[in-house]
Design a protein around this motif. Structure first.
Motif, PDB file in Angstrom:
ATOM      1  N   THR A 149      69.616  67.399 -33.875  1.00  0.00           N
ATOM      2  CA  THR A 149      70.113  67.765 -32.538  1.00  0.00           C
ATOM      3  C   THR A 149      70.763  66.593 -31.809  1.00  0.00           C
ATOM      4  N   VAL A 150      70.792  65.404 -32.426  1.00  0.00           N
ATOM      5  CA  VAL A 150      71.351  64.243 -31.712  1.00  0.00           C
ATOM      6  C   VAL A 150      72.871  64.362 -31.618  1.00  0.00           C
ATOM      7  N   GLU A 151      73.457  63.548 -30.759  1.00  0.00           N
ATOM      8  CA  GLU A 151      74.894  63.688 -30.487  1.00  0.00           C
ATOM      9  C   GLU A 151      75.745  63.096 -31.602  1.00  0.00           C
ATOM     10  N   GLU A 152      75.296  61.996 -32.229  1.00  0.00           N
ATOM     11  CA  GLU A 152      76.091  61.307 -33.248  1.00  0.00           C
ATOM     12  C   GLU A 152      76.226  62.154 -34.517  1.00  0.00           C
ATOM     13  N   GLY A 209      69.667  77.024 -30.738  1.00  0.00           N
ATOM     14  CA  GLY A 209      69.564  75.846 -29.871  1.00  0.00           C
ATOM     15  C   GLY A 209      70.508  75.927 -28.675  1.00  0.00           C
ATOM     16  N   GLU A 210      70.022  75.412 -27.545  1.00  0.00           N
ATOM     17  CA  GLU A 210      70.820  75.457 -26.314  1.00  0.00           C
ATOM     18  C   GLU A 210      72.014  74.512 -26.417  1.00  0.00           C
ATOM     19  N   TRP A 211      71.774  73.354 -27.020  1.00  0.00           N
ATOM     20  CA  TRP A 211      72.821  72.336 -27.159  1.00  0.00           C
ATOM     21  C   TRP A 211      73.583  72.599 -28.467  1.00  0.00           C
ATOM     22  N   PHE A 212      74.925  72.486 -28.452  1.00  0.00           N
ATOM     23  CA  PHE A 212      75.748  72.880 -29.614  1.00  0.00           C
ATOM     24  C   PHE A 212      75.429  72.087 -30.883  1.00  0.00           C
ATOM     25  N   LEU A 242      77.120  82.698 -35.235  1.00  0.00           N
ATOM     26  CA  LEU A 242      77.597  81.303 -35.239  1.00  0.00           C
ATOM     27  C   LEU A 242      79.106  81.246 -35.483  1.00  0.00           C
ATOM     28  N   CYS A 243      79.619  82.179 -36.309  1.00  0.00           N
ATOM     29  CA  CYS A 243      81.062  82.233 -36.590  1.00  0.00           C
ATOM     30  C   CYS A 243      81.865  82.622 -35.352  1.00  0.00           C
ATOM     31  N   GLN A 244      81.175  83.208 -34.357  1.00  0.00           N
ATOM     32  CA  GLN A 244      81.858  83.616 -33.122  1.00  0.00           C
ATOM     33  C   GLN A 244      81.368  82.814 -31.914  1.00  0.00           C
ATOM     34  N   ASP A 245      80.739  81.666 -32.180  1.00  0.00           N
ATOM     35  CA  ASP A 245      80.173  80.835 -31.120  1.00  0.00           C
ATOM     36  C   ASP A 245      81.266  80.387 -30.138  1.00  0.00           C
ATOM     37  N   ASP A 246      80.873  80.139 -28.894  1.00  0.00           N
ATOM     38  CA  ASP A 246      81.831  79.696 -27.873  1.00  0.00           C
ATOM     39  C   ASP A 246      82.387  78.309 -28.176  1.00  0.00           C
ATOM     40  N   MET A 247      81.582  77.479 -28.862  1.00  0.00           N
ATOM     41  CA  MET A 247      81.992  76.092 -29.105  1.00  0.00           C
ATOM     42  C   MET A 247      82.790  75.994 -30.414  1.00  0.00           C
TER      43      MET A 247
END
Length: 587
Positions: A96-99, A136-139, A171-176
């Motif tokens: 879940t980390v950003e890197e 998960g809330e975070w992408f 997931l294939c239609q995720d906003d991000m």
């Protein structure tokens, strides 16, 4: 008390160093995780070390990357595969980390652990982890989850499989866009684990959604999915579902997507079969060869030989060859270079007549290209053409261009020609070689670039092996004896190097009569570099020469050199004298 505290010592060091401000100490500590785990034992590693790592929210990406890598190979230190699930929590956190590189390494480690886990443990521990990440809330968590579905799907019960397919569809239609990209790049892996019946019902709709995505970064990753899915589907389904997508992508508004199609087209041809390749993919490929973006033309040009192999020769001549002619005079040097690296392979595909009529003029124009890489790429593959058109025609048409390149201003081009000469010599024969190329080979010995002179000396040795000592005695040795008097010492050194290489090929008698006097004369040269090279050459000749010659001619010259004022000359002369003594003792 000391005895009780002693086992705590390694974990105490670890905790102290992990909290240290110095990043290097933290890194060293993480890299020693396996050592510390062995010191703690399996049970304490599970109960103390892994929970501590799960809570360790170090903000430095370098430390987290090493941790993700170490945990992937940690199963032996926690008691084996039955406890593998213990490793999942810290890796889940790292997913879940950003890197990006930390997440990718964590996913890689989870995949490695998952392939070793028991099926029941996968269902109990791994499936919930995948679901948590996917929700998960975070992408970042959702991005990581896409790379784990193929690990758990096969082991899951039918109800869970349905749920997993549904989640992947979401997931294939995720906003991000980053999540959709990850879903697109991992779709092939996931599809390979899905049952045939669900491929068409569930996976193909997901794939079609991704191919229509408004982000080109998602669509270009879907191109890779075309080839992966094509291999899984039956031929007719492939033509129905995959082929229209490929044709659409080959005309995509984004050049990056067209580039990916050009790069993957050969694999896509295998998926749809020869008939569809001829009727549908060939026009798409021709479009890519004439694309207005140079990067797309580069990718397409690099696949031209592979594509021609799939087609009948007549179709290749009719449709592909006109494009090849255009590309040979393309405004981009990189397009011409990509074409030059593969075009020689077209000769066996098209056959002798088409090669002579159509390809030879293209070869000649590329051999005269202003960009050295283009010329190099043609030279290095000339033998493929020779097998098709024969020596006579090759010598008439291409040899003048090769002779011209022998004096090319770029030394790497000259080097490529030198390395090709022995092969050319064996194909042309001794008579033709003497007339056309003999002078060139001697001229290279006095090139300004050392690599060329060194290659030229090696070239003479290979020619002597090809044509025999008698030919070398007549054509090489006389010219070498002239060049040893060159006023520039570097060229004299090259001649000494050539002699040391030729001597084993020429044999004891010719070496003794013709080459040895030249070396002995050079031992009196005024330049120390020449003299110590003479000592090295004489040392290399000792095993070839007869014993009386070594004693009467070689040893006196070495004794004289061993008394030279220059320290290097004395050193190499003494080395050679030791070699003389060793040979004497052995006989």
């Amino acid at each position: 008390m000391a005895m009780i505290d002693e086992p705590l010592y390694p974990i105490a060091i670890l905790i102290d160093e992990l909290k240290n401000e110095d990043i290097q100490l933290r890194l060293n500590s993480i890299r020693r995780l396996s050592t510390i785990a062995r010191a703690l034992g399996e049970e304490r590693t599970r109960k103390e070390l892994i929970p501590f790592l799960s809570e360790n929210n170090d903000d430095d990406d370098e430390v987290l990357l090493v941790m993700a890598e170490e945990l992937g190979v940690f199963i032996p230190y926690i008691g084996g595969v039955e406890y593998a699930h213990v490793l999942l929590p810290p890796l889940e956190t790292l997913c879940t980390v950003e890197e990006t590189c930390v997440r990718e390494k964590a996913v890689e480690s989870l995949c490695r652990i998952g392939t070793q886990m028991k099926e029941s443990d996968l269902v109990d521990w791994f499936v919930p982890l995948v679901k948590r990440l996917a929700a998960g809330e975070w992408f970042t968590a959702r991005v990581s989850s896409c790379g784990l579905f193929h690990i758990v799907y096969s082991s899951a019960p039918d109800l869970v499989k349905t749920e997993l397919r549904s989640i992947y569809g979401q997931l294939c239609q995720d906003d991000m866009p980053m999540v959709r990209r990850s879903a697109a790049s991992n779709l092939g892996k996931f599809a390979s684990t899905v049952e045939q019946g669900h491929l068409k019902a569930d996976i193909i709709p997901m794939f079609e959604d991704l191919t229509k995505d408004d982000q080109d970064s998602v669509r270009l990753l879907a191109v890779e999915g075309c080839a992966a899915l094509g291999k899984l589907l039956e031929s007719q389904d492939c033509i129905t579902h995959i082929l229209p997508v490929i044709i659409s992508f080959s005309q995509d508004k984004s050049w990056r997507v067209r580039y990916m199609v050009a790069n993957q087209l050969y694999e896509l041809c295998e998926a749809v079969g020869p008939e569809s390749t001829r009727t549908d993919l060939m026009p798409a490929y021709v479009r890519l060869l004439r694309d207005n973006e140079a990067e797309v033309r580069i990718a397409a040009a690099g696949k031209v030989t592979k594509f021609c192999r799939i087609l009948e020769p007549q179709l290749a001549i009719q449709h592909i060859l006109p494009c090849v002619k255009e590309l040979s005079s393309d405004s981009s040097q990189h397009v011409r270079s990509a074409l030059a690296s593969v075009i020689m392979g077209m000769a066996p595909v098209l056959g002798k007549d088409a090669t002579i009529e159509q390809l030879l003029p293209i070869f000649l124009s590329l051999l005269k290209d202003e960009f050295p890489d283009v010329r190099l790429n043609i030279i290095s593959k000339l033998d493929q053409v020779n097998q098709v058109i024969g020596v006579d025609l090759l010598s008439q048409s291409l040899l003048p261009a090769i002779v011209e390149l022998a004096e090319d201003r770029h030394w790497r081009v000259r080097l490529a020609i030198i390395e090709y000469i022995p092969l050319l010599a064996s194909q042309l024969g001794v008579g033709f070689f003497n007339d056309e190329l003999g002078t060139l080979c001697m001229h290279w010995l006095e090139d300004k670039v050392y690599s060329i002179r060194d290659a030229a000396a090696n070239n003479l040795k290979r020619l002597a092996e090809e044509f025999g000592p008698d030919w070398a005695l007549q054509h090489i040795i006389p010219q070498i004896m002239e060049k040893i008097n060159n006023p520039h010492y570097l060229y004299r050194m090259t001649i000494l190097h050539a002699i040391s290489l030729l001597a084993p090929v020429m044999g004891s008698e010719i070496t003794c009569q013709k080459l040895l006097p030249v070396i002995i004369t050079a031992s009196k040269d005024r330049v120390p570099n020449i003299k110590f090279n003479v000592a090295k050459v004489l040392q290399s000749l000792i095993p070839i020469l007869q014993q009386p010659v070594v004693e009467q001619t070689v040893r006196p010259a070495l004794v004289e050199l061993s008394e030279d004022p220059d320290v290097d000359v004395r050193y190499f002369a003494s080395q050679a004298l030791h070699a003389c003594d060793s040979v004497m003792m052995s006989t």
